[in-house]
Every structure is written in structure tokens, then in C-alpha cells.
Design a protein around this motif. Sequence first.
Motif, PDB file in Angstrom:
ATOM      1  N   MET A   3      38.507  35.207  17.676  1.00 33.54           N
ATOM      2  CA  MET A   3      39.118  34.605  18.827  1.00 33.54           C
ATOM      3  C   MET A   3      39.635  35.734  19.712  1.00 33.54           C
ATOM      4  SD  MET A   3      42.230  31.853  19.110  1.00 33.54           S
ATOM      5  CE  MET A   3      41.579  30.934  17.770  1.00 33.54           C
ATOM      6  N   LEU A   4      39.210  35.739  20.988  1.00 31.48           N
ATOM      7  CA  LEU A   4      39.585  36.797  21.923  1.00 31.48           C
ATOM      8  C   LEU A   4      40.223  36.234  23.178  1.00 31.48           C
ATOM      9  CD1 LEU A   4      36.363  39.012  21.878  1.00 31.48           C
ATOM     10  CD2 LEU A   4      38.522  39.497  20.757  1.00 31.48           C
ATOM     11  N   LEU A   5      41.055  37.044  23.778  1.00 29.16           N
ATOM     12  CA  LEU A   5      41.618  36.758  25.089  1.00 29.16           C
ATOM     13  C   LEU A   5      41.116  37.859  26.015  1.00 29.16           C
ATOM     14  CD1 LEU A   5      43.644  35.284  26.971  1.00 29.16           C
ATOM     15  CD2 LEU A   5      45.373  36.897  26.129  1.00 29.16           C
ATOM     16  N   ALA A   6      40.500  37.488  27.128  1.00 29.92           N
ATOM     17  CA  ALA A   6      40.033  38.460  28.120  1.00 29.92           C
ATOM     18  C   ALA A   6      40.927  38.355  29.342  1.00 29.92           C
ATOM     19  CB  ALA A   6      38.581  38.183  28.493  1.00 29.92           C
ATOM     20  N   VAL A   7      41.377  39.511  29.834  1.00 30.59           N
ATOM     21  CA  VAL A   7      42.293  39.557  30.968  1.00 30.59           C
ATOM     22  C   VAL A   7      41.708  40.481  32.034  1.00 30.59           C
ATOM     23  CG1 VAL A   7      44.615  40.203  31.712  1.00 30.59           C
ATOM     24  CG2 VAL A   7      44.265  39.209  29.448  1.00 30.59           C
ATOM     25  N   GLY A   8      41.551  39.956  33.254  1.00 27.84           N
ATOM     26  CA  GLY A   8      41.103  40.774  34.371  1.00 27.84           C
ATOM     27  C   GLY A   8      42.278  41.528  34.971  1.00 27.84           C
ATOM     28  N   VAL A   9      42.035  42.810  35.304  1.00 29.28           N
ATOM     29  CA  VAL A   9      43.060  43.663  35.891  1.00 29.28           C
ATOM     30  C   VAL A   9      42.465  44.286  37.160  1.00 29.28           C
ATOM     31  CG1 VAL A   9      44.784  45.449  35.407  1.00 29.28           C
ATOM     32  CG2 VAL A   9      43.710  44.230  33.506  1.00 29.28           C
ATOM     33  N   PRO A  10      42.252  43.477  38.209  1.00 30.38           N
ATOM     34  CA  PRO A  10      41.531  43.973  39.383  1.00 30.38           C
ATOM     35  C   PRO A  10      42.232  45.094  40.147  1.00 30.38           C
ATOM     36  CG  PRO A  10      42.390  41.770  39.791  1.00 30.38           C
ATOM     37  CD  PRO A  10      42.624  42.070  38.341  1.00 30.38           C
ATOM     38  N   GLY A  11      43.531  45.244  40.030  1.00 27.66           N
ATOM     39  CA  GLY A  11      44.247  46.299  40.742  1.00 27.66           C
ATOM     40  C   GLY A  11      44.372  47.597  39.971  1.00 27.66           C
ATOM     41  N   GLU A  12      43.738  47.698  38.812  1.00 25.15           N
ATOM     42  CA  GLU A  12      43.847  48.893  37.965  1.00 25.15           C
ATOM     43  C   GLU A  12      43.134  50.078  38.620  1.00 25.15           C
ATOM     44  OE1 GLU A  12      44.893  51.247  34.764  1.00 25.15           O
ATOM     45  OE2 GLU A  12      45.573  49.228  35.204  1.00 25.15           O
ATOM     46  N   ASN A  13      43.776  51.239  38.565  1.00 25.54           N
ATOM     47  CA  ASN A  13      43.162  52.479  39.035  1.00 25.54           C
ATOM     48  C   ASN A  13      42.488  53.164  37.862  1.00 25.54           C
ATOM     49  OD1 ASN A  13      44.473  51.882  41.438  1.00 25.54           O
ATOM     50  ND2 ASN A  13      46.133  53.314  41.071  1.00 25.54           N
ATOM     51  N   GLU A  14      41.256  53.564  38.030  1.00 24.93           N
ATOM     52  CA  GLU A  14      40.539  54.338  37.010  1.00 24.93           C
ATOM     53  C   GLU A  14      40.341  55.731  37.578  1.00 24.93           C
ATOM     54  OE1 GLU A  14      39.304  53.906  33.769  1.00 24.93           O
ATOM     55  OE2 GLU A  14      40.701  52.232  33.871  1.00 24.93           O
ATOM     56  N   GLY A  15      41.086  56.692  37.055  1.00 25.00           N
ATOM     57  CA  GLY A  15      41.038  58.041  37.613  1.00 25.00           C
ATOM     58  C   GLY A  15      41.518  58.011  39.051  1.00 25.00           C
ATOM     59  N   THR A  16      40.707  58.530  39.959  1.00 23.50           N
ATOM     60  CA  THR A  16      41.067  58.540  41.379  1.00 23.50           C
ATOM     61  C   THR A  16      40.551  57.312  42.115  1.00 23.50           C
ATOM     62  OG1 THR A  16      39.099  59.821  41.933  1.00 23.50           O
ATOM     63  CG2 THR A  16      41.116  61.066  41.435  1.00 23.50           C
ATOM     64  N   ALA A  17      39.874  56.409  41.421  1.00 21.55           N
ATOM     65  CA  ALA A  17      39.324  55.195  42.043  1.00 21.55           C
ATOM     66  C   ALA A  17      40.405  54.117  42.095  1.00 21.55           C
ATOM     67  CB  ALA A  17      38.098  54.710  41.282  1.00 21.55           C
ATOM     68  N   VAL A  18      41.083  54.029  43.215  1.00 19.65           N
ATOM     69  CA  VAL A  18      42.188  53.078  43.405  1.00 19.65           C
ATOM     70  C   VAL A  18      41.633  51.653  43.467  1.00 19.65           C
ATOM     71  CG1 VAL A  18      44.058  52.370  44.952  1.00 19.65           C
ATOM     72  CG2 VAL A  18      43.573  54.805  44.597  1.00 19.65           C
ATOM     73  N   ASP A  19      42.256  50.743  42.727  1.00 11.46           N
ATOM     74  CA  ASP A  19      41.865  49.331  42.679  1.00 11.46           C
ATOM     75  C   ASP A  19      40.419  49.122  42.223  1.00 11.46           C
ATOM     76  OD1 ASP A  19      44.387  48.562  43.514  1.00 11.46           O
ATOM     77  OD2 ASP A  19      43.818  48.361  45.618  1.00 11.46           O
ATOM     78  N   SER A  20      39.938  50.003  41.366  1.00  7.72           N
ATOM     79  CA  SER A  20      38.578  49.815  40.845  1.00  7.72           C
ATOM     80  C   SER A  20      38.530  48.615  39.912  1.00  7.72           C
ATOM     81  CB  SER A  20      38.089  51.064  40.118  1.00  7.72           C
ATOM     82  OG  SER A  20      38.960  51.390  39.059  1.00  7.72           O
ATOM     83  N   GLY A  21      39.606  48.386  39.171  1.00  7.16           N
ATOM     84  CA  GLY A  21      39.696  47.226  38.300  1.00  7.16           C
ATOM     85  C   GLY A  21      39.213  47.487  36.893  1.00  7.16           C
ATOM     86  N   ALA A  22      39.501  46.529  36.022  1.00  7.72           N
ATOM     87  CA  ALA A  22      39.126  46.611  34.614  1.00  7.72           C
ATOM     88  C   ALA A  22      39.268  45.222  33.998  1.00  7.72           C
ATOM     89  CB  ALA A  22      40.032  47.599  33.868  1.00  7.72           C
ATOM     90  N   VAL A  23      38.742  45.093  32.793  1.00  6.89           N
ATOM     91  CA  VAL A  23      38.956  43.902  31.968  1.00  6.89           C
ATOM     92  C   VAL A  23      39.386  44.411  30.610  1.00  6.89           C
ATOM     93  CG1 VAL A  23      37.868  41.918  30.845  1.00  6.89           C
ATOM     94  CG2 VAL A  23      37.259  42.507  33.201  1.00  6.89           C
TER      95      VAL A  23
END
Length: 118
Positions: free
Chosen positions: A1-21
Amino acid sequence: MLLAVGVPGENEGTAVDSGAVQTFSLLGAPGLTDRWIVPGAAPGLPGVPGAGELLGSSITATGTHLYIGMPNGPGTRGAAHLMPWSNVTGGPVQPMTSYEPGKGGLPAVGKAFGGAIR
């Protein structure tokens, strides 16, 4: 059983608002099987993080796939990715299916493709 959460405002390195799950197991030891899903890293999402892509703005699931929306990337019209559950759960990495306007027979029109997934 999993819960998936979108994080669209997440910064990845220098990529502002690139997002993640991020996925969390609701069974077993906390954190043991969590997955951080971004482009270019396991478990197989294509590409590299880009500024303003908002990966994870929309997500949904079926019995076989986690559907992940990226309304502002990687192209100018957005994308939707279908990730097999085995990629998320630590099983064998299976091929992803990606949909983008202008590719695979989809018309090259519109914007924010992947902004809503049902």
C-alpha cells in the motif's frame, strides 16, 4: 500500500519549481521504501529537471501504473508519464510511457498537457 504525493513547487538543484513526486509505503518501517521521483533519476522518469515544469501537479493511479503530470515541460506544451508500479516499488524497472503533444500522433496544440489526469 503506497501513498503518492506530488510536490510541484520542489526545486531540484538550480531548477526552480521543477517538481517531484514522493511515494511512501504505509506498511513496514517508515522511510524504508520511500521513492523520490524526478526526471533523470531512478526509477526511470525520462529527461532532466527543468525550471517551472511543475512535475507532480497532477497524479493518479491505476492497478498497474502511477500517472504523473508535468504541465510545463519538458516541451512547451507539457507531458504526462505512466510509470509502472514495479518502478516505484523497487521491482524490475519497466519502460515508461510518456505522452507529449506533437509526439506519438498527438496533435501539437494546446498548453499545460498533464495539468489534470483522471
